[in-house]
Design a protein around this motif. Structure first.
Motif, PDB file in Angstrom:
ATOM      1  N   ILE A 187     195.241  32.484  52.876  1.00 21.37           N
ATOM      2  CA  ILE A 187     196.917  33.042  52.418  1.00 21.37           C
ATOM      3  C   ILE A 187     197.237  32.125  53.808  1.00 21.37           C
ATOM      4  N   GLU A 188     198.867  31.305  53.562  1.00 17.95           N
ATOM      5  CA  GLU A 188     199.343  30.512  54.584  1.00 17.95           C
ATOM      6  C   GLU A 188     200.380  30.884  55.178  1.00 17.95           C
ATOM      7  N   ALA A 189     200.859  31.506  55.859  1.00 20.49           N
ATOM      8  CA  ALA A 189     202.405  32.099  56.905  1.00 20.49           C
ATOM      9  C   ALA A 189     202.674  30.531  56.457  1.00 20.49           C
ATOM     10  N   HIS A 190     204.500  31.053  55.968  1.00 23.06           N
ATOM     11  CA  HIS A 190     205.452  30.303  55.886  1.00 23.06           C
ATOM     12  C   HIS A 190     206.694  31.119  56.685  1.00 23.06           C
ATOM     13  N   VAL A 191     207.151  30.322  57.756  1.00 27.25           N
ATOM     14  CA  VAL A 191     208.394  30.596  57.965  1.00 27.25           C
ATOM     15  C   VAL A 191     210.174  29.913  57.375  1.00 27.25           C
ATOM     16  N   ALA A 249     197.679  40.753  59.034  1.00 29.46           N
ATOM     17  CA  ALA A 249     196.661  41.983  57.600  1.00 29.46           C
ATOM     18  C   ALA A 249     196.162  39.848  57.020  1.00 29.46           C
ATOM     19  N   ASP A 250     197.337  38.958  56.700  1.00 26.70           N
ATOM     20  CA  ASP A 250     197.045  37.616  56.303  1.00 26.70           C
ATOM     21  C   ASP A 250     195.694  36.942  56.933  1.00 26.70           C
ATOM     22  N   ASN A 273     189.613  46.575  55.794  1.00 29.29           N
ATOM     23  CA  ASN A 273     190.031  46.280  56.998  1.00 29.29           C
ATOM     24  C   ASN A 273     191.305  45.573  56.329  1.00 29.29           C
ATOM     25  N   VAL A 274     191.464  45.050  55.508  1.00 26.20           N
ATOM     26  CA  VAL A 274     192.344  44.203  54.592  1.00 26.20           C
ATOM     27  C   VAL A 274     193.127  45.341  53.878  1.00 26.20           C
ATOM     28  N   ILE A 275     192.479  46.233  53.348  1.00 29.50           N
ATOM     29  CA  ILE A 275     193.046  46.637  51.605  1.00 29.50           C
ATOM     30  C   ILE A 275     194.155  47.845  53.203  1.00 29.50           C
ATOM     31  N   ALA A 276     193.655  48.413  54.486  1.00 26.55           N
ATOM     32  CA  ALA A 276     194.411  49.329  55.086  1.00 26.55           C
ATOM     33  C   ALA A 276     195.434  48.239  55.709  1.00 26.55           C
ATOM     34  N   ALA A 277     195.391  47.418  55.944  1.00 31.49           N
ATOM     35  CA  ALA A 277     196.896  46.469  56.496  1.00 31.49           C
ATOM     36  C   ALA A 277     197.500  46.189  55.834  1.00 31.49           C
ATOM     37  N   THR A 332     202.961  41.198  48.931  1.00 34.04           N
ATOM     38  CA  THR A 332     201.663  42.594  50.226  1.00 34.04           C
ATOM     39  C   THR A 332     200.769  42.933  49.026  1.00 34.04           C
ATOM     40  N   SER A 333     201.866  43.148  48.000  1.00 32.72           N
ATOM     41  CA  SER A 333     201.402  43.547  46.514  1.00 32.72           C
ATOM     42  C   SER A 333     200.265  42.705  45.885  1.00 32.72           C
ATOM     43  N   ILE A 334     200.075  41.380  45.783  1.00 32.14           N
ATOM     44  CA  ILE A 334     198.754  40.518  45.337  1.00 32.14           C
ATOM     45  C   ILE A 334     198.013  40.422  46.335  1.00 32.14           C
ATOM     46  N   ARG A 335     198.502  40.243  47.766  1.00 37.71           N
ATOM     47  CA  ARG A 335     197.527  40.151  48.847  1.00 37.71           C
ATOM     48  C   ARG A 335     196.166  41.556  48.808  1.00 37.71           C
ATOM     49  N   LEU A 336     197.298  43.064  48.248  1.00 36.88           N
ATOM     50  CA  LEU A 336     196.355  43.921  48.477  1.00 36.88           C
ATOM     51  C   LEU A 336     195.313  44.340  47.327  1.00 36.88           C
TER      52      LEU A 336
END
Length: 336
Positions: free
Chosen positions: A1-5, A183-184, A208-212, A226-230
């Motif tokens: 997962i990459e950040a994008h602004v 989280a990412d 930790n990922v699930i909690a975040a 966020t839903s997809i990553r969770l």
């Protein structure tokens, strides 16, 4: 997962009307922001601040062609604005990634110390299979901004693609030192630990990922991604039904999202529910024929013995992004 602004800060000129439009935009009232900004442009067609704001409104409401047109008008009035070139890149990154790269490079030429432009430029390069170029962009940006967590995170994603797993892990750990709640980066760390065969460590990190991500959803932040990553983290800890529940809830709130459909298809595939998986992948492709979805679906069709369909999907992915290895790997696997 990459950040994008999506955007940096808006300019803050003295016009009271512009400030009202800016405030409406920042509070999510895009309709009011558009009405006020259009009124400014009607009286002052060369007002680049209002033109830029109209472009941002269009971008936020997925009117990408209109956004591009507005940013180009703003640039004609203020060609040395790195921010406007950055925004232009954001409007082009999906429809015309090569033009987006050119826009981000112009932004960086005007302002070499522009971390968001480096972040997004690297992301587009990586998506087109230009991994080494992306790594260079991130390293260069980090010389100016060593304490920018997202740059370390995105460097980690590019290093993983290169196969430098330990270096990738180190990049994620640096991001997490700078931002312990990132989280990412936690998610990416779990993935790269698993890729190194350190499954026990990865499993612990996934908790930790699930909690975040659960905390982010409770706060209402970035709900679709966020839903997809969770859900993905839940799959990696074998909580399949919980993952399906998260995605089905997201789909009911945000219908028409290709990534949700792809994620649902991926979970059904893991459960060997192939008919359901095909339905979701077909819907994902109807919404977005991206290289990622094409190659993932090709892999599924290969798994269920539909080789010709898999080859067609892999070839389409290669045509879009010839520098990426996934499509080539699928073709090589099928041809021996």
């Amino acid at each position: 997962i990459e950040a994008h602004v999506q955007r940096p800060s808006l300019p803050n000129p003295g016009s009271a009307n512009y400030l009202a439009a800016k405030q409406a935009y920042l509070t999510g009232d895009y309709k009011s922001a558009e009405v006020i900004a259009r009124a400014i442009v009607d009286t002052r067609p060369d007002d680049h601040n209002a033109l830029n704001l109209l472009g941002l409104v269009a971008l936020q409401t997925s009117q990408f062609t209109a956004a591009t047109a507005m940013f180009e008008k703003a640039i004609r009035q203020s060609p040395r604005s790195a921010t406007y070139h950055f925004h232009l890149g954001n409007s082009l990154r999906d429809s015309d990634p090569k033009a987006a790269i050119a826009a981000y490079k112009r932004a960086l030429k005007l302002n070499p110390k522009f971390p968001e432009a480096s972040l997004n430029l690297g992301g587009v390069l990586k998506r087109l299979g230009q991994t080494e170029a992306a790594i260079q962009v991130y390293h260069r940006a980090l010389t100016h901004h060593p304490e920018f967590p997202a740059l370390h995170n995105n460097l980690g994603t590019a290093l993983k693609l290169r196969g430098a797993l330990k270096e990738s892990e180190n990049a994620y750990r640096t991001a997490l030192k700078l931002a312990p709640g990132y989280a990412d980066a936690w998610n990416n760390l779990a993935v790269v630990l698993k890729a190194q065969g350190r499954s026990f460590e990865a499993f612990a990190v996934y908790n930790n990922v699930i909690a975040a991500y659960s905390s982010m959803l409770e706060k209402g932040g970035q709900e679709v991604n966020t839903s997809i990553r969770l859900a993905t983290a839940m799959v990696n800890t074998r909580h399949y039904q919980a993952a399906l529940d998260v995605l089905l809830t997201a789909d009911s709130l945000h219908p028409g999202q290709a990534l949700i459909q792809e994620s649902l298809g991926t979970i059904h595939r893991k459960l060997e529910q192939y008919q359901e998986a095909v339905v979701h992948f077909e819907e994902a492709l109807r919404l977005d024929r991206s290289p990622d979805i094409l190659t993932n679906y090709a892999s599924l069709r290969c798994e269920i013995g539909e080789m010709e369909a898999a080859k067609e999907l892999a070839r389409e992915a290669i045509e879009i992004a010839p520098g990426r290895p996934e499509g080539w790997h699928i073709l090589y696997t099928m041809t021996g």
